[in-house]
Each structure stands twice: as C-alpha cells, then as structure tokens.
Design a protein around this motif. Structure first.
Motif, PDB file in Angstrom:
ATOM      1  N   THR A   1       0.832  -1.210   0.000  1.00 24.68           N
ATOM      2  CA  THR A   1       0.000   0.000   0.000  1.00 24.68           C
ATOM      3  C   THR A   1       0.865   1.258   0.000  1.00 24.68           C
ATOM      4  OG1 THR A   1      -1.628  -1.258   1.239  1.00 24.68           O
ATOM      5  CG2 THR A   1      -1.993   1.090   1.096  1.00 24.68           C
ATOM      6  N   THR A   2       1.915   1.242   0.826  1.00 26.21           N
ATOM      7  CA  THR A   2       2.850   2.382   0.871  1.00 26.21           C
ATOM      8  C   THR A   2       3.393   2.674  -0.523  1.00 26.21           C
ATOM      9  OG1 THR A   2       3.525   1.572   3.028  1.00 26.21           O
ATOM     10  CG2 THR A   2       4.968   3.191   2.009  1.00 26.21           C
TER      11      THR A   2
ATOM     12  N   VAL B   1       0.612   4.042  -2.883  1.00 24.03           N
ATOM     13  CA  VAL B   1       0.275   5.438  -2.595  1.00 24.03           C
ATOM     14  C   VAL B   1       1.344   6.357  -3.186  1.00 24.03           C
ATOM     15  CG1 VAL B   1       0.106   7.137  -0.717  1.00 24.03           C
ATOM     16  CG2 VAL B   1      -1.158   4.988  -0.572  1.00 24.03           C
ATOM     17  N   GLU B   2       2.595   5.954  -3.047  1.00 21.28           N
ATOM     18  CA  GLU B   2       3.708   6.728  -3.607  1.00 21.28           C
ATOM     19  C   GLU B   2       3.579   6.810  -5.135  1.00 21.28           C
ATOM     20  OE1 GLU B   2       6.067   9.261  -2.793  1.00 21.28           O
ATOM     21  OE2 GLU B   2       5.780   7.964  -1.052  1.00 21.28           O
TER      22      GLU B   2
ATOM     23  N   ASN C   1       0.734   9.102  -6.070  1.00 22.26           N
ATOM     24  CA  ASN C   1       1.144  10.483  -5.823  1.00 22.26           C
ATOM     25  C   ASN C   1       2.047  10.999  -6.950  1.00 22.26           C
ATOM     26  OD1 ASN C   1       1.106  12.755  -4.111  1.00 22.26           O
ATOM     27  ND2 ASN C   1       3.150  12.242  -3.376  1.00 22.26           N
TER      28      ASN C   1
ATOM     29  N   ILE D   1      -7.059   2.068   0.955  1.00 23.09           N
ATOM     30  CA  ILE D   1      -6.161   2.887   0.124  1.00 23.09           C
ATOM     31  C   ILE D   1      -6.613   4.350   0.112  1.00 23.09           C
ATOM     32  CG2 ILE D   1      -7.222   2.341  -2.126  1.00 23.09           C
ATOM     33  CD1 ILE D   1      -3.965   2.100  -2.806  1.00 23.09           C
ATOM     34  N   CYS D   2      -7.944   4.582   0.154  1.00 25.73           N
ATOM     35  CA  CYS D   2      -8.448   5.966   0.213  1.00 25.73           C
ATOM     36  C   CYS D   2      -7.920   6.673   1.460  1.00 25.73           C
ATOM     37  CB  CYS D   2      -9.969   5.977   0.288  1.00 25.73           C
ATOM     38  SG  CYS D   2     -10.744   5.660  -1.297  1.00 25.73           S
TER      39      CYS D   2
ATOM     40  N   LYS E   1      -5.255   6.118   3.182  1.00 27.13           N
ATOM     41  CA  LYS E   1      -3.825   6.431   3.060  1.00 27.13           C
ATOM     42  C   LYS E   1      -3.603   7.617   2.112  1.00 27.13           C
ATOM     43  CE  LYS E   1      -2.367   3.131   5.692  1.00 27.13           C
ATOM     44  NZ  LYS E   1      -2.809   3.630   6.991  1.00 27.13           N
ATOM     45  N   LEU E   2      -4.412   7.697   1.042  1.00 26.23           N
ATOM     46  CA  LEU E   2      -4.263   8.804   0.088  1.00 26.23           C
ATOM     47  C   LEU E   2      -4.684  10.120   0.738  1.00 26.23           C
ATOM     48  CD1 LEU E   2      -5.641   6.988  -3.075  1.00 26.23           C
ATOM     49  CD2 LEU E   2      -3.316   7.865  -2.842  1.00 26.23           C
TER      50      LEU E   2
ATOM     51  N   ARG F   1      -2.193  11.601   2.847  1.00 24.28           N
ATOM     52  CA  ARG F   1      -1.140  12.282   2.087  1.00 24.28           C
ATOM     53  C   ARG F   1      -1.624  13.633   1.550  1.00 24.28           C
ATOM     54  NH1 ARG F   1       3.403   9.319   0.123  1.00 24.28           N
ATOM     55  NH2 ARG F   1       4.060  11.249  -0.845  1.00 24.28           N
TER      56      ARG F   1
ATOM     57  N   ASP G   1      -5.973  -2.297  -6.944  1.00 25.42           N
ATOM     58  CA  ASP G   1      -5.334  -2.914  -5.784  1.00 25.42           C
ATOM     59  C   ASP G   1      -6.001  -4.264  -5.512  1.00 25.42           C
ATOM     60  OD1 ASP G   1      -3.644  -3.249  -3.674  1.00 25.42           O
ATOM     61  OD2 ASP G   1      -4.710  -1.908  -2.308  1.00 25.42           O
TER      62      ASP G   1
END
Length: 642
Positions: free
Chosen positions: A226-227, A230-231, A234, A256-257, A259-260, A263, A371
């Motif tokens: 997931t990390t 997300v990267e 981004n 995932i939302c 985590k986004l 950010r 995902d």
C-alpha cells in the motif's frame, strides 16, 4: 485482431455464466430450504429487525433505516451496494401434527432494496419509491436478508462483451497485449530516488512511471504494497490531473483511500465506506454532494416537485409544464454539482463493479490502479478498463484467490486472474517487493522459500525484533492428534455439521484456547494489557470460527483480554497482522483428507499474519500426507531443535 484472446474471453464468458447459474441456483435453494436461523448465523440475514424512519437521501433516493435487535454478536455480510430482500415470518399451528407444532411460513416482499450503508447494527437501505410504508405498516416480525447479486454479474458480462467486440481502440489494444507475448510499451528516463522507500519499493514506483501500458506491483505479506502504491499514485498525479483507483472489495478501497487522504490528496469515493466514521465519510460522493453550496437550492426544487406530484389535480393543465421546468432546473444543478466534485478530485475511487456507476459516464482517465488485483475475477478488472489508457495492478497471486463457487467453472479456469495472466505473459512488467517489515524472520522464511523462491527478506530492524518471551521460539506446531483430551471433553477428530455449515473440531478448539491461556499465563496479565499484545485466532472453517468465538466469550479467563483477541476465518484476516496468531486446522481423519486446505494460498495468508509468535494446532498424521504440510512440520521441528 488477436483471435486467441477473443476465444479465451468467450470461454471465460461461458465459465462466468456457469458460476452465475450455480450461485443463483444455490441462492434459490437456500431461500426455500435454509432456515432463517441458519441464515442469521451465517451473517446473511437479520431477524427480527425494527424498521425505523424513512427519508430521501442527498441523491434523491428513498431510504429506510433498519435496526438489528437480536444476535448482535454475529459478524454479518451486509455492506454498501449489496442487494437485499425483506420478508415477514408468520407461524401457523399445524393440525396434522398431534402436538400442534408451529409451521413457519416466510413471505417475501415484492420489491428489493440496496444497502446504502451499515454501521454496527444499524443499516440504511435504498428502497423503490412508495415502498417504505409497506415495511412500516407490518404487524408481523420483519427480517432482511442478502439477495442474489444480479447487478454485479450483469456488469461483468457487459464488460466481457465490450472487450470481445472491441476493434481499433485502446481497449482492443490492451486485450491483445495482455493475451500475447508482445512487449508492453515503456518510457525511458533516469530513475527517480525516494529515500524513504526501500530499494524494491523505489524500483516498483519507477516501473509504474515508466509503463505506457501495464505494470504489476507484486507485494508478498508485510512488504508495504500500500505504501508503494500510494507513492506511485502520488507521483502519477504530478503528471496527470486525475487517476482512477479500484479494488475488488469495499474494504480494500477504503484502506487505500484513507492512506491517500493522509497524504493530502483530494479523493472522491464513489459508494459508501465499510467503516462509518467522519474521516471516511468525508470523502464520499454523497457527503460532498450534500456539502456543495448549490445543494440547498436543489433540495428545495426536489421538494417542490414532490409537492406538485402530490397535489396533482386532474384539471391542472400547467402541471406538466411546471414539472418539466423544475426537472430541467434540477438536472442542470446536478450536472453543475457533479462537474465541480469531479473537477476538484484528483483520485476517483470505487470498487471494480462500482466503476460502472452512471456518475462515471463519459469520464476518461490516463491511469487505472487496481489494488488486490489477485483477488478479482478477470471480468471484473475489465469493467473500469474501458475508461483508461494504462493499468497498474497490485496484489499477490500467492495469497487469497477470487471466490468461485462453481467447481466446474473453477476447473475450467475462471479462478485465473488477469494479474496471473499478465505475470505469465509479461514477467518483465512485474516488480516483486522483496523486503518485509511484519514478521519474525523464522516465520517469514518458510513462506518466502515455498511461495516466493526465497526472494523475500526480512528488514534488518525487524530481524533484531525480540520475541515476546526470552528464549521463545517463534513457531510452534502442536500435534492435536497426540494431545490428551480430558474425559469430559469432546474428541479431537473433525465433525461435519449441516450441509453448508462446514466442519468443526471441538477437541481442537478446546486445545487451541488452552494453549493461548498457557501462553498468556507465561507472559503475565500486566504485560499483555500494558503492551496491548494482540492475538488472532484463525481457522479456515467458518463453523470452527463460530465455535471458538463462543468459547472465548464463555471463558472467564479471557474476559480482561477480549478487546485484544480476534477470531476469524483466513479471509477475514486478509491484510491484517497480530503479535500472536493461533491457527486451528480442524481436519483430523483416518484417510488424510484435507479438503480445501489444499489451497495453499489460503495457508500462506494464515501463517504470515503473526509478528512474533505463530502457534499451529493440527493433526500431523492427517495433514502431513500433503507435501506442503509435511515440509512445514519438518521446518517447525528443525527450528525448535536448534
């Protein structure tokens, strides 16, 4: 045109048709034969319920509130978007039976509903206009149950048909690419550096950015998929104004939302989250729609339209003109609000099936991220694909596969995912994340060797992680076939209960809790509570999970620790981790039959949930006839003899 691709997809359509028939037939049989009590136990029904208020939601749909009043400890399967049916139960005394026993008859309402959201024991359901009163005015007990999900199948069939027919467009190109050895297009540029990621994560993000057509991020347990994703999202947003992010389940989309959003990325979530809290609700389409400055005006117009319809007099010649005027004004406002919401969002997120939502009509995206792609049927992955230029898949085909109910369809290959297909045809598009941050090294090593060719290593900072107790071994396999069961305790052989209720091994359940109790006693109560040491008790069999839950509830010993103990199936633990994991394998018989324990991907998930301690409870004589379990047993013995 790639004929073999088209033939394969037509074959898939036939297999999906088989799966559809199997599921529909099973549902019909269950609706007739399966007692309500059984449905409630499996989490597929609430009965009885109390019917609450009805109101129009911000999307102008009639909704009604439903409250579960009994069996509140049973985990249920209701979630956003699922179709439901309402029923009443009446009891008639049967004359034929001398004792005058009661016959239960079930009556289903003629309309269906859709879950809008669920929070604990409260659910909001969208019902067709005019039917809320049917539920509110009933004097018999009312229940609600999951109904057969026609929509998902329809959307998948449509997607397959569209891909099969595609000619001279991007969709046709992607189809022919995925089904051939043809090289995928790439951009070339010097790698970018992301010092906060490890080397394999950094490589994965670079590969995503270089991909013109497709890239795959293969993330084994605990490797920070997931990390990385997300990267990658981004970075992609530095180059594109908006991306589409999908996953198979609502839960994976939520994760995932979240985590986004952390950010600082503006996410618009189509559909409602599984966990209802302000943070999650804040980025849903429905909440944003209501918060728009033009919304009060739209609400007033809709209200006026309802009033007008209600007051409609036979002689009012202006009625239609007035209604049409209001309608076109409402539509205009809706279009404007939507344009604003979609205009500001950088990420549009939904489930794969949810990407067929009419809100996305006409929307196009450069990149689609899928995902948990290894858990989705191929047909589902094609749903959002018509809107995009390139696709990035993330997941792990060595963990949970998609659910397929029809044995024939499974044998025919319906369970083969698009991700697996591309991994086979285009290994150069795959980046394996090779450093895991979750498990004690000895727990990970077996999984790494068996499933990932020994390529997954443990991060140095985790290698030094001490066990919970000094001189403790991280893995233990207790052979329940050799363990003594007390004279008053149930046998430690498996039993089969009820057709769809599965297998249970009551003796093994007792031993599982006894082992946990002994381990807790060793660690000491103060330390467990102070350090919040958490535990997962896993069984591949649902009946065993329910039985174990009941036992944990009854035991006085576990009372102080209830919040720290989760009992669930392997699927229920997908993507989660705990300090201590116990696995009750259930199977124990003379013939060495292990049923669906032969699906090793499930076992891979089960044994990789533990950070520090893994305790397997299983009958060695039954299980080790299979090479995987034989190897695992030998590995555990070897560790414990060092």
């Amino acid at each position: 045109m790639n004929n073999s691709a088209i033939q394969s997809l037509q074959q898939q359509r036939l297999l999906l048709q088989m799966e559809y028939q199997t599921e529909k037939e099973a549902f019909r049989k269950q609706t007739e034969a399966m007692g309500i009590g059984r449905k409630v136990k499996r989490g597929d029904a609430w009965f009885p319920v109390s019917v609450g208020q009805s109101h129009y939601n911000s999307l102008n749909q009639m909704t009604i509130e439903i409250l579960r009043t009994q069996d509140q400890d049973i985990e249920h399967n209701f979630e956003y978007g699922k179709p439901v049916m309402f029923f009443t139960v009446s009891q008639t005394t049967s004359k034929a039976n001398a004792k005058g026993s009661k016959d239960t008859s079930i009556h289903y309402f003629s309309f269906a509903g859709t879950v809008s959201y669920v929070e604990g024991d409260r659910m909001v359901v969208v019902v067709p206009e005019g039917h809320a009163l049917d539920l509110q005015g009933v004097d018999k007990p009312v229940g609600v149950q999951l109904s057969f999900d026609e929509t998902s199948y329809r959307v998948m069939f449509d997607a397959l048909d569209r891909v099969i027919r595609a000619k001279n467009n991007r969709l046709a190109y992607l189809r022919d690419l995925f089904y051939s050895k043809m090289a995928a297009g790439r951009f070339t540029f010097a790698p970018m550096s992301f010092p906060w990621l490890n080397e394999t994560q950094e490589r994965a993000v670079n590969e995503v950015l270089r991909a013109k057509d497709v890239a795959i991020v293969h993330g084994p347990p605990g490797t920070g998929k997931t990390t990385t994703l997300v990267e990658a999202i981004n970075e992609t947003l530095m180059r594109e104004s908006q991306v589409l992010v999908c996953a198979q389940s609502n839960m994976a989309v939520d994760w995932i939302c979240e985590k986004l959003v952390d950010r600082g990325i503006n996410v618009l979530r189509i559909g409602n989250p599984t966990r209802v809290n302000d943070k999650m609700l804040g980025f849903t389409y429905e909440r944003r729609f209501e918060a728009h400055p033009d919304y009060p005006q739209l609400w007033a117009i809709r209200k006026a339209m309802r009033e007008l319809r209600r007051r409609k007099k036979g002689r009012d010649d202006n009625f239609h003109q007035k209604l049409e005027r209001l309608k076109s004004r409402a539509t205009e406002l809706e279009i404007r609000i939507n344009a604003d919401l979609f205009g500001e969002a950088r990420v549009i997120a939904s489930t794969l099936v949810g990407s067929a939502n009419r809100l996305l009509e006409g929307q196009k995206f450069g990149t689609l991220f899928i995902d948990e792609a290894a858990q989705a049927l191929e047909a589902a992955c094609w749903i959002p694909m018509r809107r995009v230029t390139r696709v990035i898949l993330a997941g792990d085909h060595c963990q949970l596969p998609p659910t397929v109910k029809s044995i024939a369809a499974l044998k025919g290959g319906l369970g083969k995912t698009l991700m697996e297909r591309i991994v086979e045809n285009k290994p150069e598009c795959v980046t394996l994340l090779g450093v895991q941050y979750r498990m004690n090294d000895e727990i990970m090593k077996f999984s790494s060797d068996w499933f990932y060719g020994g390529k997954v290593k443990t991060a140095p900072e985790i290698q030094q992680r001490k066990s919970i107790l000094n001189f403790d071994r991280p893995i233990l396999w207790l052979d329940t076939g050799q363990m003594e069961v007390g004279p008053d305790e149930p046998s430690n052989k498996e039993q089969f209960i009820g057709e769809s209720f599965g297998r249970v091994n009551k003796g093994e359940a007792e031993l599982t809790l006894k082992s946990l109790q002994d381990y807790f006693t060793k660690i000491g109560k103060e330390r467990i509570l102070e350090e919040q040491i958490d535990v997962g008790v896993i069984s591949p069999y649902r009946a065993q999970v329910q039985y174990l839950r009941k036992l944990v509830k009854q035991r006085e010993f576990f009372k102080p620790y209830r919040r720290l103990i989760t009992v669930n199936t392997v699927d229920g633990f997908q993507g989660q981790e705990r300090d201590i994991i116990l696995i009750s394998m259930v199977r124990a018989n003379e013939n060495g039959e292990i049923g669906f324990l032969r699906d090793l991907r499930r076992m891979n998930v089960a044994i990789t949930r533990a950070r520090m301690k893994l305790i397997i409870l299983g009958d060695v004589a039954t299980l080790t006839r299979h090479p995987f379990y034989k190897k695992l047993w030998e590995y555990v013995q070897e560790i414990n003899e060092r």
